[in-house]
Design a protein around this motif. Structure first.
Motif, mmCIF file in Angstrom:
data_model
loop_
_atom_site.group_PDB
_atom_site.id
_atom_site.type_symbol
_atom_site.label_atom_id
_atom_site.label_comp_id
_atom_site.label_asym_id
_atom_site.label_seq_id
_atom_site.Cartn_x
_atom_site.Cartn_y
_atom_site.Cartn_z
ATOM 1 N N LEU A 1 6.038 11.100 7.509
ATOM 2 C CA LEU A 1 5.026 10.068 7.739
ATOM 3 C C LEU A 1 5.144 8.921 6.738
ATOM 4 N N PRO A 2 5.287 9.183 5.431
ATOM 5 C CA PRO A 2 5.439 8.057 4.507
ATOM 6 C C PRO A 2 6.642 7.172 4.838
ATOM 7 N N ALA A 3 7.759 7.786 5.246
ATOM 8 C CA ALA A 3 8.939 7.011 5.601
ATOM 9 C C ALA A 3 8.711 6.209 6.879
ATOM 10 N N LEU A 4 7.984 6.791 7.833
ATOM 11 C CA LEU A 4 7.675 6.096 9.078
ATOM 12 C C LEU A 4 6.825 4.857 8.806
ATOM 13 N N LEU A 5 5.818 5.015 7.966
ATOM 14 C CA LEU A 5 4.957 3.876 7.636
ATOM 15 C C LEU A 5 5.736 2.791 6.914
ATOM 16 N N ASP A 6 6.630 3.205 6.024
ATOM 17 C CA ASP A 6 7.451 2.224 5.299
ATOM 18 C C ASP A 6 8.392 1.487 6.255
ATOM 19 N N ARG A 7 8.989 2.211 7.177
ATOM 20 C CA ARG A 7 9.928 1.620 8.129
ATOM 21 C C ARG A 7 9.269 0.527 8.964
ATOM 22 N N HIS A 8 7.987 0.719 9.288
ATOM 23 C CA HIS A 8 7.293 -0.228 10.172
ATOM 24 C C HIS A 8 6.256 -1.081 9.432
ATOM 25 N N ASP A 9 6.347 -1.090 8.115
ATOM 26 C CA ASP A 9 5.479 -1.915 7.271
ATOM 27 C C ASP A 9 4.004 -1.678 7.601
ATOM 28 N N MET A 10 3.620 -0.405 7.572
ATOM 29 C CA MET A 10 2.240 -0.034 7.873
ATOM 30 C C MET A 10 1.596 0.645 6.674
ATOM 31 N N GLU A 11 0.273 0.683 6.687
ATOM 32 C CA GLU A 11 -0.501 1.319 5.637
ATOM 33 C C GLU A 11 -1.219 2.545 6.174
ATOM 34 N N LEU A 12 -1.279 3.597 5.363
ATOM 35 C CA LEU A 12 -2.080 4.762 5.694
ATOM 36 C C LEU A 12 -3.541 4.393 5.467
#
Length: 272
Positions: free
Chosen positions: A136-147
């Motif tokens: 999940l952290p890598a997915l958010l980083d890949r798509h420039d998103m915030e948890l």
């Protein structure tokens, strides 16, 4: 005074694994009443097979959030409310977001500075996450998103009784489903998943149509006191949270479950 020797005939309790469960709530589009999302798990699953539960699961070693992509109360604040150290609190919130996305397709994340909403490529992202092709952290980083930790509010903490061979120390958190998203049943872990009013779910349990574990039953009873998602979130922010470990005793073929500090609460289950 000497220390009593351990009893070799009595195995030591299994250490509970940290886990997170999400009470995903909304106001019914048709009637405006409070609803919560529930899933009936596949019967053959090792834990809670056949039970109707809230989405959730164990913390993964990969549930380590990037502080730069964390939006909302700091992990220490979650830890203070849940009685957990800061690193574990951060992992619990991350696991809650991951499990909610994997199990029902709701993503509690957003683009930087934006409100959460529908995600065009959600199905592909979800497949990658479920297939363990990405964390999940890598997915958010890949798509420039915030948890979006600000969308989650601690509700309770339940610990499986020591007599159980499979134990969890579970943080229950509540979240309102973001506008433009909806929960679905596209998971291999459940045979049925849908929105329920807490009162209807409790009636289904009373009629023998839904099998509920003690924490699920107790939580639905709590939720049934509220009439809207906003009311649930308001109440969640003001709850005093202490770990609850149900107590189990046998009365013949009946397993009786009670809660410490709540002498009026009792749940009975007939065993073979």
């Amino acid at each position: 005074m000497g220390t009593a020797a351990p009893n070799p005939a009595r195995p030591q309790p299994v250490e509970p694994r940290p886990a997170a469960t999400v009470l995903l709530v909304r106001d019914s589009p048709e009637r405006g009443e409070l609803q919560v999302f529930l899933q009936r798990r596949v019967t053959g699953m090792a834990f809670a097979g056949g039970m109707t539960v809230f989405p959730g699961g164990s913390v993964s070693p990969d549930d380590v959030p990037d502080p730069a992509r964390w939006r909302g109360p700091e992990p220490a604040r979650f830890g203070s409310r849940l009685g957990q150290p800061e690193p574990l609190a951060a992992a619990l919130v991350t696991a809650a977001v991951r499990e909610t996305f994997e199990e029902c397709g709701v993503l509690l994340a957003s683009r930087r500075g934006a409100a959460p909403g529908p995600v065009a490529d959600a199905a592909a992202w979800r497949a990658d996450l479920e297939g363990r092709h990405v964390t999940l952290p890598a997915l958010l980083d890949r798509h420039d998103m915030e948890l979006r930790a600000d969308l989650l509010v601690p509700w309770s903490r339940w610990i499986t009784p020591a007599v159980n061979p499979r134990r969890y120390d579970t943080a229950f958190l509540v979240a309102r489903v973001p506008d433009g998203q909806d929960a679905d049943d596209a998971t291999t872990e459940a045979v049925e998943a849908r929105w329920w009013s807490p009162t209807d779910a409790l009636a289904g349990h009373a009629a023998g149509e839904l099998s509920l574990m003690a924490p699920t039953l107790h939580t639905l009873q709590d939720l049934a006191r509220h009439t809207s998602a906003a009311a649930v979130l308001h109440a969640a922010a003001r709850r005093d949270i202490s770990p609850v470990t149900p107590e189990i005793r046998r009365e013949g073929r009946v397993a009786v479950i009670t809660l410490p500090g709540d002498p009026d609460w009792r749940y009975e289950e007939t065993t073979g």
